[in-house]
Design an enzyme around this catalytic site. Structure first.
Site, PDB file in Angstrom:
ATOM      1  N   ALA A  99       0.870  -1.180   0.000  1.00  0.00           N
ATOM      2  CA  ALA A  99       0.000   0.000   0.000  1.00  0.00           C
ATOM      3  C   ALA A  99       0.904   1.225   0.000  1.00  0.00           C
ATOM      4  O   ALA A  99       2.063   1.150   0.428  1.00  0.00           O
ATOM      5  CB  ALA A  99      -0.869  -0.014   1.248  1.00  0.00           C
ATOM      6  N   GLY A 142       0.738  -5.023   0.829  1.00  0.00           N
ATOM      7  CA  GLY A 142      -0.435  -5.069  -0.045  1.00  0.00           C
ATOM      8  C   GLY A 142      -0.137  -5.732  -1.395  1.00  0.00           C
ATOM      9  O   GLY A 142      -1.039  -6.291  -2.018  1.00  0.00           O
ATOM     10  N   GLU A 145      -0.504  -9.250  -0.765  1.00  0.00           N
ATOM     11  CA  GLU A 145      -1.938  -9.510  -0.519  1.00  0.00           C
ATOM     12  C   GLU A 145      -2.739  -9.533  -1.827  1.00  0.00           C
ATOM     13  O   GLU A 145      -3.622 -10.376  -2.004  1.00  0.00           O
ATOM     14  CB  GLU A 145      -2.491  -8.451   0.451  1.00  0.00           C
ATOM     15  CG  GLU A 145      -1.919  -8.636   1.855  1.00  0.00           C
ATOM     16  CD  GLU A 145      -2.221  -7.469   2.778  1.00  0.00           C
ATOM     17  OE1 GLU A 145      -1.982  -6.317   2.379  1.00  0.00           O
ATOM     18  OE2 GLU A 145      -2.688  -7.706   3.899  1.00  0.00           O
ATOM     19  N   GLU A 165       4.528  -5.137   7.254  1.00  0.00           N
ATOM     20  CA  GLU A 165       3.780  -4.075   7.946  1.00  0.00           C
ATOM     21  C   GLU A 165       4.260  -3.863   9.373  1.00  0.00           C
ATOM     22  O   GLU A 165       4.294  -2.739   9.877  1.00  0.00           O
ATOM     23  CB  GLU A 165       2.272  -4.414   7.959  1.00  0.00           C
ATOM     24  CG  GLU A 165       1.589  -4.278   6.608  1.00  0.00           C
ATOM     25  CD  GLU A 165       1.699  -5.507   5.714  1.00  0.00           C
ATOM     26  OE1 GLU A 165       2.478  -6.437   6.047  1.00  0.00           O
ATOM     27  OE2 GLU A 165       1.011  -5.547   4.690  1.00  0.00           O
TER      28      GLU A 165
END
Ligand code: CAA
Length: 291
Positions: A99, A142, A145, A165
């Site tokens: 992200a 992300g 993911e 993260e």
């Protein structure tokens, strides 16, 4: 991109050979233009949708606009009857580095709740057609993911997967604690999530996260070939098979077996099942019509 019937009719009536510039302008206004992704149809029969993340300066960090564009392109390919499978890829350096940290750094808890932060990221997992991730370079946070939302992951031999993260004071928020655990089991998932360490493509394959590893420059071609193979089958049957496999994640074994049986029975309501079995008996190739 697919041209819907209505647009095709409008295009035909808009075409005037004496006003080619006007026609091109008209057509360009119909085709979606993206800032952070490239979209094309690949494969010999152009039946594989190819989405390439293209935000090189930020290693394909998944900012809000990039995710919106991916979701939009996926929806278009899902509706496009000529496309049987979709490949999602990035660059040789990064599938996606997570992200966008800079974009979210100042988010507050209430903004996250009120804006339902990351909830809209699940476009890949809502796609009916099979989505294959072709991962080179970093698939972090992300990025990992989104790859895990895909149905199959092919990786280049230099690919690196991680959920880092914890190293920036947060936890995975787009399925990293859930899909990774289902893919590789608790101990390995805990190790990855709690350390933030990167694992190699080879380790990811051994752990069951990745289906196959190829030399980096071959992985996209191999993913497209896989997409072509899938596209050669009935899209109806493929969608039912994908749905049945995904159900294994959501139910008990007995519920899953019952669901599978109903889907199996359901295939006999399709013309493609009749065609597939007749073709077998007649020793010829089936001609599926997605009906
Ligand atoms: N968000 C925003 N920008 C990012 C980014 C990210 N996730 N990852 C890389 N970038 C940017 C860098 O800031 C840098 O930009 P500038 O040139 O403007 O400074 C550019 O991309 C190149 O990155 P680096 O200079 O850091 O490149 P590198 O080769 O030295 O390192 C890397 C590569 C190891 C991937 C490193 O960039 C990195 O660690 N990135 C962050 C990885 C990460 O923590 N991802 C998880 C994000 S949180 C998340 O994803 C939550 C979730 O569950 C959805």
């Amino acid at each position: 991109m697919a041209t819907p019937t209505v647009t095709r009719l409008v295009l035909r009536s808009a075409y005037n050979p004496r006003n080619l510039a006007g026609f091109i302008k008209f057509y360009s206004s119909q085709a979606p233009s993206y800032e952070f992704i490239k979209v094309e149809k690949a494969g010999e029969k152009k039946n594989v949708g190819l989405i390439t993340l293209n935000r090189p300066k930020a290693l394909n960090a998944l900012c809000d606009k990039l995710v919106t564009e991916i979701n939009d392109a996926l929806k278009s390919f899902d509706k496009d009857e000529t496309v049987g499978a979709i490949v999602l890829t990035g660059s040789e350096k990064a599938f996606a580095a997570g992200a966008d940290i800079k974009e979210m750094a100042n988010n507050t808890f209430s903004q996250n709740i009120q804006g339902q932060f990351l909830v809209g990221w699940d476009g890949v997992s809502r796609t009916t057609k099979p989505v294959i991730a072709a991962v080179n370079g970093y698939a972090l946070g992300g990025g990992c993911e989104v790859a895990m939302m895909c149905d199959i992951i092919y990786a280049g031999d230099k690919a690196r997967f991680a959920q880092p993260e914890v190293t920036i004071g947060t936890i995975p928020g787009a399925g990293g604690t859930q899909r990774l655990t289902r893919a590789v089991g608790k101990s390995k998932a805990m190790e990855i999530v709690l350390t933030g360490n990167q694992i190699t493509a080879e380790e990811a394959e051994k752990a069951g996260l990745v289906s196959k590893v190829f030399p980096a420059d071959k992985v996209v071609d191999e993913a497209i070939k896989l997409g072509e193979k899938i596209s050669s089958h009935s899209q109806l049957t493929v969608a039912m098979a994908k749905d049945a496999v995904n159900t294994a994640y959501e139910t008990t074994l007995q519920q899953g077996l019952n669901y599978e049986k109903k889907m199996f029975w359901g295939t006999f309501a399709t013309a493609d099942q009749k065609e597939g079995m007749s073709a077998f008996a007649e020793k010829r190739k089936p001609n599926f019509k997605n009906e």
